[in-house]
Design a protein around this motif. Structure first.
Motif, PDB file in Angstrom:
ATOM      1  N   LYS A  27      11.646   3.639   5.573  1.00  0.00           N
ATOM      2  CA  LYS A  27      11.512   4.740   4.619  1.00  0.00           C
ATOM      3  C   LYS A  27      12.749   4.809   3.722  1.00  0.00           C
ATOM      4  CE  LYS A  27       8.368   7.738   7.197  1.00  0.00           C
ATOM      5  NZ  LYS A  27       7.287   6.773   7.079  1.00  0.00           N
ATOM      6  N   PHE A  29      14.713   2.264   3.040  1.00  0.00           N
ATOM      7  CA  PHE A  29      14.689   1.094   2.159  1.00  0.00           C
ATOM      8  C   PHE A  29      13.742   1.305   0.987  1.00  0.00           C
ATOM      9  CE2 PHE A  29      16.214  -2.322   5.363  1.00  0.00           C
ATOM     10  CZ  PHE A  29      17.443  -1.701   5.357  1.00  0.00           C
ATOM     11  N   LEU A  34      13.929  -1.330  -2.032  1.00  0.00           N
ATOM     12  CA  LEU A  34      13.985  -2.677  -1.447  1.00  0.00           C
ATOM     13  C   LEU A  34      12.614  -3.176  -1.021  1.00  0.00           C
ATOM     14  CD1 LEU A  34      17.205  -2.709   0.735  1.00  0.00           C
ATOM     15  CD2 LEU A  34      16.652  -4.264  -1.109  1.00  0.00           C
ATOM     16  N   ILE A  35      11.747  -2.258  -0.578  1.00  0.00           N
ATOM     17  CA  ILE A  35      10.432  -2.711  -0.134  1.00  0.00           C
ATOM     18  C   ILE A  35       9.352  -2.013  -0.967  1.00  0.00           C
ATOM     19  CG2 ILE A  35      11.105  -3.286   2.206  1.00  0.00           C
ATOM     20  CD1 ILE A  35      10.127  -0.687   3.166  1.00  0.00           C
ATOM     21  N   PRO A  36       8.233  -2.696  -1.207  1.00  0.00           N
ATOM     22  CA  PRO A  36       7.185  -2.142  -2.070  1.00  0.00           C
ATOM     23  C   PRO A  36       6.499  -0.949  -1.419  1.00  0.00           C
ATOM     24  CG  PRO A  36       6.425  -4.129  -1.014  1.00  0.00           C
ATOM     25  CD  PRO A  36       7.858  -4.002  -0.663  1.00  0.00           C
ATOM     26  N   GLY A  37       5.935  -0.097  -2.212  1.00  0.00           N
ATOM     27  CA  GLY A  37       5.246   1.072  -1.668  1.00  0.00           C
ATOM     28  C   GLY A  37       4.061   1.488  -2.516  1.00  0.00           C
ATOM     29  N   LYS A  38       3.354   0.515  -3.094  1.00  0.00           N
ATOM     30  CA  LYS A  38       2.190   0.864  -3.923  1.00  0.00           C
ATOM     31  C   LYS A  38       0.994   1.083  -3.027  1.00  0.00           C
ATOM     32  CE  LYS A  38       2.849  -1.081  -8.497  1.00  0.00           C
ATOM     33  NZ  LYS A  38       2.934  -2.425  -9.051  1.00  0.00           N
ATOM     34  N   LYS A  39       0.510   2.328  -2.976  1.00  0.00           N
ATOM     35  CA  LYS A  39      -0.641   2.626  -2.129  1.00  0.00           C
ATOM     36  C   LYS A  39      -1.919   2.526  -2.975  1.00  0.00           C
ATOM     37  CE  LYS A  39       1.680   4.421   1.545  1.00  0.00           C
ATOM     38  NZ  LYS A  39       2.674   3.367   1.796  1.00  0.00           N
TER      39      LYS A  39
ATOM     40  N   LEU B  80      11.242  -6.148   8.564  1.00  0.00           N
ATOM     41  CA  LEU B  80      11.972  -4.974   8.071  1.00  0.00           C
ATOM     42  C   LEU B  80      11.662  -4.718   6.601  1.00  0.00           C
ATOM     43  CD1 LEU B  80      14.103  -2.910   8.901  1.00  0.00           C
ATOM     44  CD2 LEU B  80      15.836  -4.483   8.135  1.00  0.00           C
ATOM     45  N   LEU B  81      11.431  -5.797   5.855  1.00  0.00           N
ATOM     46  CA  LEU B  81      11.215  -5.650   4.413  1.00  0.00           C
ATOM     47  C   LEU B  81       9.734  -5.574   4.057  1.00  0.00           C
ATOM     48  CD1 LEU B  81      13.968  -8.055   3.121  1.00  0.00           C
ATOM     49  CD2 LEU B  81      14.003  -5.587   3.246  1.00  0.00           C
ATOM     50  N   LYS B  82       8.874  -5.407   5.052  1.00  0.00           N
ATOM     51  CA  LYS B  82       7.450  -5.320   4.760  1.00  0.00           C
ATOM     52  C   LYS B  82       7.059  -3.897   4.428  1.00  0.00           C
ATOM     53  CE  LYS B  82       4.958  -9.161   6.259  1.00  0.00           C
ATOM     54  NZ  LYS B  82       3.577  -9.533   6.447  1.00  0.00           N
ATOM     55  N   GLU B  83       5.959  -3.766   3.683  1.00  0.00           N
ATOM     56  CA  GLU B  83       5.494  -2.423   3.354  1.00  0.00           C
ATOM     57  C   GLU B  83       4.920  -1.773   4.600  1.00  0.00           C
ATOM     58  OE1 GLU B  83       2.782  -2.313   0.153  1.00  0.00           O
ATOM     59  OE2 GLU B  83       2.435  -0.160   0.332  1.00  0.00           O
ATOM     60  N   ASP B  84       5.218  -0.493   4.763  1.00  0.00           N
ATOM     61  CA  ASP B  84       4.766   0.256   5.932  1.00  0.00           C
ATOM     62  C   ASP B  84       3.442   0.942   5.581  1.00  0.00           C
ATOM     63  OD1 ASP B  84       4.799   1.407   8.404  1.00  0.00           O
ATOM     64  OD2 ASP B  84       5.884   3.181   7.711  1.00  0.00           O
TER      65      ASP B  84
END
Lengths: 123, 370
Positions: A27, A29, A34-39, B80-84
């Protein structure tokens, strides 16, 4: 002995705190980009087996091992009685062994009955 | 007198207040345990993949770092760098809590594992009962994951894990009673000190039953029904991605490591051994037990659910009770100076019992159902 259990308590607190931090890390990141979050709608559907889910997912479930669970509770009681005896067997001697033997025989009768009745059969 | 107590006494004489002298050794010990166990888990993931590769006539991971030892680190970074992703229909709270409930008990087991003489965090007088109690909690976590992710296959997996736990808990606790009978205590330190002969020789049947039960409790092949990929996708962690999946993964291997350590302590003599320092002996035994489970995973096919249940209820449970009675009689009759007699007797009894029960479970050419 109490301070030894105190160590376990402190360990529980630290382990829980440490473990809660791990899923919160992504969360953080995400906030940093740093990490994608497109829902998207398709992404948020449960995967199941790759197909579209048919019907409700929390279905009524055939609870096959009800008898096993009941027997487990009964026999777990048995072990609670066995533990104190096991530690003190040298003091209790033959008398204790005979008492536990009678106890086990009574349980064995019930166990054989359950077996013959087919309670141990996965149907 | 454990190392922590000595550390505490040292701080007391140095003039620290009581609470600080109690807290500082505890914190040092706990952080040490968490760091070392997580490092060992990472090494064990690499070790299992290498070993499985060898069993299947391939190399296994060998690119990242020397001999591929950095592969689990790379995997961890990737996760760790994957989308949750949390499914929209999932029970959000359970979905979040499940990995935590699985992972915390795994760490907690290490609190009572003695690494060498006195090197133990909490010297509980019920050490092994504590292990059994705390490790069952992971099952609840797995069931929470299965229920919370709103997935039929995961639900089946959750049902299976409860069935498995319910069945294999009994043989495990009953074979531990055998250890208690000989030792006269359930403290891990006194169990190791009592093993002038390793208990696997003294009570071979109890050791084997405990090993099989542990294998089922840590959900490894051939008992890994709850994540049988060919039947129920990936089981309870189908809907998990990223770090939460990594926690399940780490939890699974952590439990394998913890139970390997417990088996090494209970039945293989723990840290005791000639020449080498105790910590090295302990690690050698843990790696041996773990490698044995990997060997079983590479060799044996997965059991069917009904076979799994009847193996526990009709095979291991009666054998564990009979083994227990035999050991109780021997402890009362055989004098302590003639333990070798007990070894011979128990091997004979184990052979007879295993032969009898293998007739009951004749598969293939004989009956499948029992």
């Amino acid at each position: 002995m109490l301070e030894q259990f105190g160590y376990v308590g402190i360990f529980l607190l630290i382990a829980t705190g440490f473990t809660v931090l791990i899923p919160l890390l992504p969360k953080l990141f995400k906030l940093m980009g740093l990490i994608p979050g497109k829902k998207t709608a398709a992404k948020l559907v449960q995967y199941e087996c790759g197909m579209q889910t048919i019907g409700k997912t929390w279905v009524q479930f055939n609870f096959r091992y009800y008898y096993f669970a009941v027997l487990f509770v009964l026999l777990d009681m048995l072990t609670i009685f066995l533990y104190p005896w096991a530690v003190n067997i040298k003091d209790l001697g033959v008398g204790g062994l005979v008492a536990v033997g009678i106890f086990l025989v009574i349980l064995a009768v019930g166990y054989i009955y359950a077996w013959r009745k087919g309670a141990l059969q996965w149907k | 007198m454990t190392l922590l107590d000595q550390f505490q006494k040292m701080l007391m004489t140095a003039g620290l207040p009581d609470w600080a002298a109690y807290l500082v050794p505890a914190l040092v010990g706990i952080i040490l345990i968490i760091a070392v166990s997580l490092t060992l888990v990472i090494i064990f993931i690499w070790w299992e993949r290498r070993l499985l590769g060898r069993f299947q006539l391939r190399l296994g991971p060998n690119r990242c770092g020397p001999e591929g030892i950095l592969q689990p680190v790379a995997t961890g970074l990737k996760l760790l760098l994957k989308e949750d992703i949390v499914p929209a229909k999932a029970d959000k709270i359970l979905h979040f809590l499940a990995p935590i409930v699985v992972f915390v008990p795994v760490l907690m087991i290490f609190a009572v594992v003695p690494v060498s003489e006195g090197a133990i965090l909490a010297n509980l007088n019920i050490g092994i009962v504590y292990v059994i109690a705390i490790s069952s909690i992971s099952t609840i976590g797995i069931f929470m994951a299965a229920w919370g992710s709103s997935n039929k296959f995961a639900l089946i997996s959750g049902m299976r894990t409860v069935a498995q736990m319910v069945s294999y808990e009994l043989p495990v606790v009953l074979s531990i009673v055998g250890v208690g009978l000989v030792t006269g205590s359930f403290s891990m330190l006194s169990i190791v000190q009592a093993q002038s002969i390793p208990f696997i020789l003294l009570m071979p049947l109890g050791g084997v039953i405990f090993f099989l039960g542990c294998l089922a409790e840590m959900n490894r092949s051939p008992f890994d029904l709850l994540e049988a990929d060919s039947e129920i996708v990936a089981g309870y962690h189908t809907e998990y991605s990223g770090m939460k999946f990594a926690m399940f993964f780490m939890g699974e291997y952590g439990v394998a490591l913890a139970y390997s350590a417990v088996i090494a302590t209970l039945f293989l003599g723990g840290w005791s051994g000639p020449l080498l320092p105790p910590v090295i002996w302990f690690l050698i035994k843990v790696v041996l037990v773990f490698s044995f489970t990997v060997w079983m995973r590479a060799t044996l096919p997965r059991l069917r659910v009904d076979q799994l249940m009847s193996f526990a209820w009709k095979g291991l449970l009666p054998m564990a009770v009979i083994n227990l009675v035999i050991i109780a009689i021997e402890v009362l009759v055989v004098p302590a100076s003639m333990l070798w007699l007990m070894v011979i007797l128990n091997f004979a009894f184990a052979a007879v019992l295993v032969l009898l029960w293998s007739r009951l479970f004749t598969l293939g050419g004989g009956r499948v159902e029992v």
